[in-house]
Design a protein around this motif. Structure first.
Motif, PDB file in Angstrom:
ATOM      1  N   ASN A 116       0.831  -1.202   0.000  1.00 46.52           N
ATOM      2  CA  ASN A 116       0.000   0.000   0.000  1.00 46.52           C
ATOM      3  C   ASN A 116       0.866   1.254   0.000  1.00 46.52           C
ATOM      4  OD1 ASN A 116      -2.430  -1.476   0.124  1.00 46.52           O
ATOM      5  ND2 ASN A 116      -2.226  -1.692   2.348  1.00 46.52           N
ATOM      6  N   PRO A 117       0.435   2.291  -0.696  1.00 53.45           N
ATOM      7  CA  PRO A 117       1.259   3.498  -0.820  1.00 53.45           C
ATOM      8  C   PRO A 117       0.998   4.523   0.277  1.00 53.45           C
ATOM      9  CG  PRO A 117      -0.657   3.719  -2.226  1.00 53.45           C
ATOM     10  CD  PRO A 117      -0.756   2.355  -1.573  1.00 53.45           C
ATOM     11  N   ASP A 118       1.987   5.390   0.457  1.00 55.00           N
ATOM     12  CA  ASP A 118       1.860   6.593   1.266  1.00 55.00           C
ATOM     13  C   ASP A 118       2.181   7.786   0.375  1.00 55.00           C
ATOM     14  OD1 ASP A 118       1.290   5.458   3.802  1.00 55.00           O
ATOM     15  OD2 ASP A 118       3.405   4.952   4.038  1.00 55.00           O
ATOM     16  N   PRO A 119       1.597   8.955   0.645  1.00 58.28           N
ATOM     17  CA  PRO A 119       1.971  10.144  -0.124  1.00 58.28           C
ATOM     18  C   PRO A 119       3.241  10.770   0.438  1.00 58.28           C
ATOM     19  CG  PRO A 119       0.233  10.689   1.417  1.00 58.28           C
ATOM     20  CD  PRO A 119       0.469   9.214   1.561  1.00 58.28           C
ATOM     21  N   ILE A 120       4.119  11.228  -0.439  1.00 58.26           N
ATOM     22  CA  ILE A 120       5.276  12.017  -0.018  1.00 58.26           C
ATOM     23  C   ILE A 120       5.383  13.248  -0.916  1.00 58.26           C
ATOM     24  CG2 ILE A 120       6.554  10.034   0.859  1.00 58.26           C
ATOM     25  CD1 ILE A 120       8.363  10.273  -1.642  1.00 58.26           C
ATOM     26  N   ASP A 121       6.158  14.216  -0.439  1.00 58.73           N
ATOM     27  CA  ASP A 121       6.343  15.457  -1.191  1.00 58.73           C
ATOM     28  C   ASP A 121       7.308  15.252  -2.363  1.00 58.73           C
ATOM     29  OD1 ASP A 121       4.927  16.403   0.996  1.00 58.73           O
ATOM     30  OD2 ASP A 121       6.709  17.254   1.964  1.00 58.73           O
ATOM     31  N   ALA A 122       7.352  16.244  -3.236  1.00 58.76           N
ATOM     32  CA  ALA A 122       8.338  16.287  -4.309  1.00 58.76           C
ATOM     33  C   ALA A 122       8.717  17.747  -4.549  1.00 58.76           C
ATOM     34  CB  ALA A 122       7.804  15.649  -5.586  1.00 58.76           C
ATOM     35  N   ILE A 123       9.805  17.946  -5.275  1.00 58.18           N
ATOM     36  CA  ILE A 123      10.250  19.286  -5.640  1.00 58.18           C
ATOM     37  C   ILE A 123       9.838  19.558  -7.082  1.00 58.18           C
ATOM     38  CG2 ILE A 123      12.215  20.849  -5.850  1.00 58.18           C
ATOM     39  CD1 ILE A 123      13.795  18.957  -4.028  1.00 58.18           C
ATOM     40  N   ARG A 124       9.170  20.700  -7.299  1.00 57.81           N
ATOM     41  CA  ARG A 124       8.830  21.101  -8.661  1.00 57.81           C
ATOM     42  C   ARG A 124       9.795  22.190  -9.104  1.00 57.81           C
ATOM     43  NH1 ARG A 124       2.793  21.835  -9.456  1.00 57.81           N
ATOM     44  NH2 ARG A 124       3.097  23.627  -8.068  1.00 57.81           N
ATOM     45  N   VAL A 125      10.424  21.973 -10.254  1.00 56.38           N
ATOM     46  CA  VAL A 125      11.360  22.942 -10.835  1.00 56.38           C
ATOM     47  C   VAL A 125      10.879  23.224 -12.256  1.00 56.38           C
ATOM     48  CG1 VAL A 125      13.774  23.485 -11.298  1.00 56.38           C
ATOM     49  CG2 VAL A 125      13.202  21.847  -9.497  1.00 56.38           C
ATOM     50  N   GLY A 126      10.098  24.285 -12.412  1.00 54.23           N
ATOM     51  CA  GLY A 126       9.494  24.542 -13.715  1.00 54.23           C
ATOM     52  C   GLY A 126       8.540  23.418 -14.071  1.00 54.23           C
ATOM     53  N   ASP A 127       8.800  22.754 -15.206  1.00 52.96           N
ATOM     54  CA  ASP A 127       7.957  21.630 -15.604  1.00 52.96           C
ATOM     55  C   ASP A 127       8.610  20.293 -15.262  1.00 52.96           C
ATOM     56  OD1 ASP A 127      10.008  21.656 -17.425  1.00 52.96           O
ATOM     57  OD2 ASP A 127       8.735  21.566 -19.206  1.00 52.96           O
ATOM     58  N   ARG A 128       9.654  20.332 -14.421  1.00 52.14           N
ATOM     59  CA  ARG A 128      10.339  19.114 -14.012  1.00 52.14           C
ATOM     60  C   ARG A 128      10.061  18.813 -12.543  1.00 52.14           C
ATOM     61  NH1 ARG A 128      14.871  17.992 -17.309  1.00 52.14           N
ATOM     62  NH2 ARG A 128      15.162  16.115 -16.051  1.00 52.14           N
ATOM     63  N   TRP A 129      10.251  17.552 -12.193  1.00 57.85           N
ATOM     64  CA  TRP A 129      10.075  17.096 -10.814  1.00 57.85           C
ATOM     65  C   TRP A 129      11.369  16.488 -10.303  1.00 57.85           C
ATOM     66  CZ3 TRP A 129       5.580  17.913  -8.138  1.00 57.85           C
ATOM     67  CH2 TRP A 129       4.436  18.223  -8.879  1.00 57.85           C
ATOM     68  N   VAL A 130      11.632  16.672  -9.019  1.00 55.63           N
ATOM     69  CA  VAL A 130      12.785  16.062  -8.357  1.00 55.63           C
ATOM     70  C   VAL A 130      12.269  15.326  -7.120  1.00 55.63           C
ATOM     71  CG1 VAL A 130      14.978  16.469  -7.166  1.00 55.63           C
ATOM     72  CG2 VAL A 130      14.380  17.827  -9.199  1.00 55.63           C
ATOM     73  N   ALA A 131      12.673  14.071  -6.974  1.00 50.19           N
ATOM     74  CA  ALA A 131      12.198  13.272  -5.847  1.00 50.19           C
ATOM     75  C   ALA A 131      13.053  13.458  -4.603  1.00 50.19           C
ATOM     76  CB  ALA A 131      12.174  11.793  -6.232  1.00 50.19           C
ATOM     77  N   SER A 132      14.371  13.618  -4.779  1.00 44.62           N
ATOM     78  CA  SER A 132      15.257  13.647  -3.612  1.00 44.62           C
ATOM     79  C   SER A 132      15.930  15.002  -3.451  1.00 44.62           C
ATOM     80  CB  SER A 132      16.296  12.528  -3.699  1.00 44.62           C
ATOM     81  OG  SER A 132      17.009  12.582  -4.938  1.00 44.62           O
ATOM     82  N   VAL A 133      17.027  15.263  -4.175  1.00 44.98           N
ATOM     83  CA  VAL A 133      17.819  16.475  -3.966  1.00 44.98           C
ATOM     84  C   VAL A 133      18.143  17.131  -5.298  1.00 44.98           C
ATOM     85  CG1 VAL A 133      19.986  17.416  -3.051  1.00 44.98           C
ATOM     86  CG2 VAL A 133      18.855  15.520  -1.862  1.00 44.98           C
TER      87      VAL A 133
END
Length: 287
Positions: A116-133
């Motif tokens: 089962n999943p949990d929600p976590i945050d992400a980083i949005r950079v313009g139209d790109r996404w970053v999961a970690s750093v």
């Protein structure tokens, strides 16, 4: 169980993923899943296949690879209902360090990825996404060099890349605006983090939490080569923050004005002035 879409990186871990893919796929089938392999001939083809599958309503995507493949997958699944599972067989596996329930063993991780999943945050950079750093400056230069090295494998590759990049160390005048408050820096490196690790286990932002809706920023100002080696010696333990030239910030919106290239999850993402935003609960992940 319904369809399980799978993405395999043959280059992850310098071939480890390709060697274990058959076993992992068989493991997923044995657990009752109908496996659909989205792996393309190259990264672009794989990305297109994942985008199409998610747009068509894919319930679950399991990534067999490292941070680069996670980054590719997150571009499609962030902000959607598609569940992401990770089988870590990459070189750094920094993102998975923030997922304590994911085992190192690929077959065990495959079983966990169906949970089962949990929600976590992400980083949005313009139209790109970053999961970690997302990182810039010397750390980005090291990432670039490490990606171009064929040997050694594992975390040692980042250490070698660090030594090779030291002669080109630069300071860059930088303004970092955190939720409207500006801070001036003479930055050697910058890290904006959703999770705590980068560079094959460097604990760059020890307090970063992918559940708090905030981004942690670590900036190294005006150090020389010897001081920077000291920094990297301590960053694996997360004990670097007490150095007087290491500064931290935290906020939802981070604006960085500097002539730098940004890398995210070990992949190039943008160059120059950059805005990074925390997006709460952007990814549904099994952890």
């Amino acid at each position: 169980m319904s369809d399980i879409h799978v993405l395999v990186s043959p280059e992850a871990g310098r071939g480890r993923a390709a060697g274990t893919a058959t076993e992992v796929l068989n493991r997923l089938r044995s657990l009752g899943g109908h496996v659909i392999d989205l792996s393309g001939a190259d990264a672009a083809a794989s990305a297109a296949n994942v985008r199409d599958a998610v747009a068509a309503g894919a319930e679950r995507l399991v990534v067999l690879g490292g941070d680069g493949m996670v980054h590719l997958a997150v571009q499609a699944v962030a902000g959607t209902d598609t569940i992401l599972g990770v089988v870590p067989v990459g070189t750094g596996n920094d993102f998975v360090r923030a997922l304590p329930g994911v085992p190192e063993d690929p077959l065990e991780a495959a079983a966990v990825a169906l949970g089962n999943p949990d929600p976590i945050d992400a980083i949005r950079v313009g139209d790109r996404w970053v999961a970690s750093v997302a990182t810039a400056g010397f750390s980005a230069d090291v990432n670039d060099r490490a990606n171009r090295l064929r040997r050694p494998k594992g975390q040692t590759r980042y250490t070698v890349a660090t030594v090779l990049e030291l002669p080109a160390l630069k300071r860059r005048p930088t303004t970092i605006t955190v939720d409207g408050t500006a801070h001036a820096h003479d930055a050697v490196m910058i890290a904006v983090a959703n999770t705590a690790w980068f560079g094959g286990g460097m604990h760059i932002c020890p307090d970063a939490d992918p559940d708090d809706g905030l981004l942690d920023v670590t900036v190294v100002d005006g150090v020389g080569r010897i001081e920077l080696l000291w920094f990297f010696n301590r960053v694996f333990k997360g004990t670097h923050l007490d150095h007087p030239k290491v500064h931290t910030h935290r906020g939802r919106r981070i604006e960085i004005a500097a002539e730098v290239a940004f890398w995210g999850d070990g992949e190039p993402i943008t160059t120059g002035n950059t805005v990074l935003e925390a997006v709460p609960a952007a990814i549904r992940i099994v952890r």
